[in-house]
Design an enzyme around this catalytic site. Sequence first.
Site, PDB file in Angstrom:
ATOM      1  N   ARG A  91      34.732  43.075  46.003  1.00 20.45           N
ATOM      2  CA  ARG A  91      35.149  43.973  47.017  1.00 20.45           C
ATOM      3  C   ARG A  91      33.733  44.287  47.894  1.00 20.45           C
ATOM      4  O   ARG A  91      33.943  45.198  48.700  1.00 20.45           O
ATOM      5  CB  ARG A  91      35.378  44.677  46.612  1.00 20.45           C
ATOM      6  CG  ARG A  91      36.537  44.515  45.191  1.00 20.45           C
ATOM      7  CD  ARG A  91      37.726  44.719  46.381  1.00 20.45           C
ATOM      8  NE  ARG A  91      38.783  44.134  45.005  1.00 20.45           N
ATOM      9  CZ  ARG A  91      39.259  43.197  44.818  1.00 20.45           C
ATOM     10  NH1 ARG A  91      38.463  42.123  44.864  1.00 20.45           N
ATOM     11  NH2 ARG A  91      40.041  43.314  43.582  1.00 20.45           N
ATOM     12  N   GLU A 198      43.587  31.412  41.181  1.00 20.39           N
ATOM     13  CA  GLU A 198      43.321  32.046  39.749  1.00 20.39           C
ATOM     14  C   GLU A 198      44.087  32.438  38.854  1.00 20.39           C
ATOM     15  O   GLU A 198      45.731  31.908  39.325  1.00 20.39           O
ATOM     16  CB  GLU A 198      44.148  33.796  40.510  1.00 20.39           C
ATOM     17  CG  GLU A 198      44.500  34.526  40.197  1.00 20.39           C
ATOM     18  CD  GLU A 198      42.857  35.799  39.764  1.00 20.39           C
ATOM     19  OE1 GLU A 198      42.596  35.319  38.640  1.00 20.39           O
ATOM     20  OE2 GLU A 198      42.327  36.304  40.551  1.00 20.39           O
TER      21      GLU A 198
END
Length: 268
Positions: A91, A198
């Site tokens: 992030r 993912e």
Amino acid sequence: LLYHYFLFCFQQFLELLKSMTSSSVVDKPPVRRVAIFGGTHGNELSGVFLVKHWQENGAEIQRTGMEVKPFLTNPRAVKKCTRYIDCDLNRVFDPDNLGRTVVEDIPYEVRRAQEINHIFGPKGSDDAYDLIFDLHNTTSNMGGTLILENSRDDFTIQMFHYIKNALAPEQCPVLLIEHPSLKYATTRSVAKHPVGVEVGPQPQGVVRADTLDKMRKIVKHGLDFVQLFNEGKEFPPCTIEVFKIMEKVDYPRNKNDEVIAIIHPKLQ
């Protein structure tokens, strides 16, 4: 807790798009520099395991005419088997953090982001790596999912179309995280073409053979696509279905900011 990012199977979180179409990609330059990131989150062990394996023996990821570099992104978190040390590495690849002055108390992941940006970037420049596969695990039962950051990235859309066809009849959903207000300054965003992988369900701190094998196949087919693309194979326009993030929805919390709900068994 990764619910706000990964539990995209819930209808209230997402909208299914049925007409994302790419144009032909044959006029784009070859993809010569590719990185495979593992350990962005240090307790998601499939990527950690694969990257360490490929660093020792990378024959299966090498392709003619391209450099493929396996890289452990957050080694301190990997050593402690924790998501991160000071803050989420996935992030902090925004201009403010990448441009912060390095001082003694700067968060470890911000310093590490600057190092990664120096090696594989600079982000947004012509010198940045062409493609980064960023390998992640989730506890969510979402199988092998590809994460797309830009709905106008024809090269990556074509790659996802190729991977989905190669894995068929096994499902391989695509999650589009492009949003006007929700920004994800991801580790892979250093590259011209960022690809999130993912795979779940897998508990944190654990390696499951079936989950690891699924991740390995996705990377293999992605690299195969790049080699075909570099050799001049023409890919006609294609359409893929994607799930689109609509909003973040938190769990109910009490006055002490403690989570006071769990996922219903029928949705778990």
